[in-house]
Design a protein around this motif. Sequence first.
Motif, mmCIF file in Angstrom:
data_model
loop_
_atom_site.group_PDB
_atom_site.id
_atom_site.type_symbol
_atom_site.label_atom_id
_atom_site.label_comp_id
_atom_site.label_asym_id
_atom_site.label_seq_id
_atom_site.Cartn_x
_atom_site.Cartn_y
_atom_site.Cartn_z
ATOM 1 N N UNK A 1 -1.063 10.642 9.579
ATOM 2 C CA UNK A 1 -2.176 10.946 10.490
ATOM 3 C C UNK A 1 -2.086 10.055 11.714
ATOM 4 N N UNK A 2 -2.884 10.429 12.721
ATOM 5 C CA UNK A 2 -2.860 9.647 13.969
ATOM 6 C C UNK A 2 -3.410 8.241 13.774
ATOM 7 N N UNK A 3 -4.476 8.139 12.985
ATOM 8 C CA UNK A 3 -5.020 6.808 12.726
ATOM 9 C C UNK A 3 -4.524 6.342 11.366
ATOM 10 N N UNK A 4 -3.782 5.233 11.343
ATOM 11 C CA UNK A 4 -3.254 4.793 10.050
ATOM 12 C C UNK A 4 -4.375 4.342 9.111
ATOM 13 N N UNK A 5 -4.212 4.599 7.855
ATOM 14 C CA UNK A 5 -5.194 4.274 6.809
ATOM 15 C C UNK A 5 -4.388 3.592 5.704
ATOM 16 N N UNK A 6 -5.028 2.783 4.861
ATOM 17 C CA UNK A 6 -4.232 2.208 3.766
ATOM 18 C C UNK A 6 -3.602 3.335 2.937
ATOM 19 N N UNK A 7 -2.286 3.340 2.887
ATOM 20 C CA UNK A 7 -1.591 4.455 2.230
ATOM 21 C C UNK A 7 -0.802 3.961 1.022
ATOM 22 N N UNK A 8 -0.871 4.716 -0.044
ATOM 23 C CA UNK A 8 -0.228 4.332 -1.304
ATOM 24 C C UNK A 8 0.785 5.396 -1.693
ATOM 25 N N UNK A 9 1.792 4.984 -2.473
ATOM 26 C CA UNK A 9 2.638 6.014 -3.070
ATOM 27 C C UNK A 9 1.997 6.412 -4.410
ATOM 28 N N UNK B 1 -9.758 15.184 9.268
ATOM 29 C CA UNK B 1 -9.823 13.742 9.504
ATOM 30 C C UNK B 1 -11.142 13.168 9.003
ATOM 31 N N UNK B 2 -12.228 13.951 9.126
ATOM 32 C CA UNK B 2 -13.530 13.478 8.625
ATOM 33 C C UNK B 2 -13.465 13.301 7.106
ATOM 34 N N UNK B 3 -12.853 14.256 6.431
ATOM 35 C CA UNK B 3 -12.749 14.160 4.969
ATOM 36 C C UNK B 3 -11.857 12.985 4.569
ATOM 37 N N UNK B 4 -10.758 12.806 5.290
ATOM 38 C CA UNK B 4 -9.880 11.665 4.982
ATOM 39 C C UNK B 4 -10.608 10.349 5.237
ATOM 40 N N UNK B 5 -11.550 10.396 6.191
ATOM 41 C CA UNK B 5 -12.337 9.203 6.513
ATOM 42 C C UNK B 5 -13.310 8.798 5.419
ATOM 43 N N UNK B 6 -13.562 9.681 4.474
ATOM 44 C CA UNK B 6 -14.443 9.341 3.348
ATOM 45 C C UNK B 6 -13.682 8.619 2.237
ATOM 46 N N UNK B 7 -12.361 8.500 2.407
ATOM 47 C CA UNK B 7 -11.522 7.950 1.334
ATOM 48 C C UNK B 7 -11.216 6.473 1.556
ATOM 49 N N UNK B 8 -11.071 5.733 0.451
ATOM 50 C CA UNK B 8 -10.686 4.329 0.551
ATOM 51 C C UNK B 8 -9.185 4.194 0.777
ATOM 52 N N UNK B 9 -8.429 5.084 0.170
ATOM 53 C CA UNK B 9 -6.971 5.069 0.305
ATOM 54 C C UNK B 9 -6.471 6.494 0.492
ATOM 55 N N UNK B 10 -5.299 6.594 1.082
ATOM 56 C CA UNK B 10 -4.605 7.881 1.125
ATOM 57 C C UNK B 10 -3.328 7.754 0.305
ATOM 58 N N UNK B 11 -2.974 8.851 -0.356
ATOM 59 C CA UNK B 11 -1.721 8.834 -1.103
ATOM 60 C C UNK B 11 -0.830 9.954 -0.584
ATOM 61 N N UNK C 1 -11.951 5.566 19.496
ATOM 62 C CA UNK C 1 -11.720 5.465 18.040
ATOM 63 C C UNK C 1 -12.567 4.377 17.398
ATOM 64 N N UNK C 2 -13.562 3.889 18.140
ATOM 65 C CA UNK C 2 -14.355 2.770 17.625
ATOM 66 C C UNK C 2 -14.961 3.053 16.241
ATOM 67 N N UNK C 3 -15.643 4.195 16.146
ATOM 68 C CA UNK C 3 -16.343 4.478 14.884
ATOM 69 C C UNK C 3 -15.363 4.676 13.733
ATOM 70 N N UNK C 4 -14.234 5.260 14.059
ATOM 71 C CA UNK C 4 -13.210 5.468 13.032
ATOM 72 C C UNK C 4 -12.685 4.124 12.532
ATOM 73 N N UNK C 5 -12.529 3.184 13.458
ATOM 74 C CA UNK C 5 -12.022 1.862 13.068
ATOM 75 C C UNK C 5 -13.049 1.092 12.245
ATOM 76 N N UNK C 6 -14.323 1.235 12.623
ATOM 77 C CA UNK C 6 -15.401 0.590 11.856
ATOM 78 C C UNK C 6 -15.402 1.163 10.435
ATOM 79 N N UNK C 7 -15.331 2.488 10.368
ATOM 80 C CA UNK C 7 -15.312 3.191 9.081
ATOM 81 C C UNK C 7 -14.121 2.751 8.234
ATOM 82 N N UNK C 8 -12.970 2.673 8.861
ATOM 83 C CA UNK C 8 -11.763 2.278 8.125
ATOM 84 C C UNK C 8 -11.921 0.867 7.559
ATOM 85 N N UNK C 9 -12.537 -0.014 8.355
ATOM 86 C CA UNK C 9 -12.739 -1.385 7.891
ATOM 87 C C UNK C 9 -13.577 -1.417 6.613
#
Length: 249
Positions: free
Chosen positions: A94-102, A132-142, A214-222
């Motif tokens: 995705x455009x905004x990196x999120x903690x990603x796991x295998x 992206x909104x749905x992915x934003x509800x997640x703690x991690x992406x796999x 991307x401010x809100x997205x970054x706050x959310x990701x944090x």
Amino acid sequence: MDDKKNTLLELLDTVKIVLVGTTHPGNIGAAARAMKNMGFRKLILVEPKEFPSDVATYRSKAAKDILEEAEIFNTLEQAVADCELVIGTSARDRKVPWPILNPKESAETVVKNLPQQKVALVFGREDRGLTNEELGLCNFHVHIPTDPDYSSLNLAQAVQILVYEIRVASLSDTEDKNYWDVELANTQQTEMLINHMDELMQQVEFYDVDNPRKLLLRVRRFFKRSNIDVMEANIFRGLFATIQKKLKQ
Ligand code: SAH
């Protein structure tokens, strides 16, 4: 088999397997079968295009009971409101990196937290995946490592790989690696915290509401990444409320 292993295997049926906006009912049936093979039972459907369906029932083989018990929600946010650990799946970057796991890491994370937390694994639409909104509800992406030239697996096969990994991890996990004194904040509590912070930021004109970038997205990701617990969330909300009270004076 010792008690701990028994307990972990027994807990697999508490993990929510959430399918969002599934188009083909056959995939729902095949996912139910994949789940039951690995000891999972809790199927959640968010806005399925066609359900119940004979095709789904046929493809589920001996997992019809899972289809009968499936719960249906209108939004992903409602479906995972009570979950503390939400893992979303993604067939591509995705455009905004999120903690990603295998898949193996995601399974270890699930097994480590399963005794204390409500866990959800979220799968997307056949044609578009998760928003992206749905992915934003997640703690991690796999991400299941695939050939980058063709990275998108069939939905039910993606379910199969991830539930298999969790089963394997739950068979081999014996030590208690996780200890925390306070319950972790669930999706609903974290969403309320993020909304509260946004409300305060708007009150003090911290950002231009017409151009939040991307401010809100970054706050959310944090907040999603930090595994915030209930007491920590209350401290932040208490602080925000106090600032808001002072602003009114
Ligand atoms: N074109 C879509 C693909 C969706 S495939 C996209 O680019 O997102 C349907 C679902 O199967 C995905 O939402 C995801 O839940 C799962 N899936 C497919 N391939 C996957 C992969 N390589 N890693 C993780 N999940 C995958």
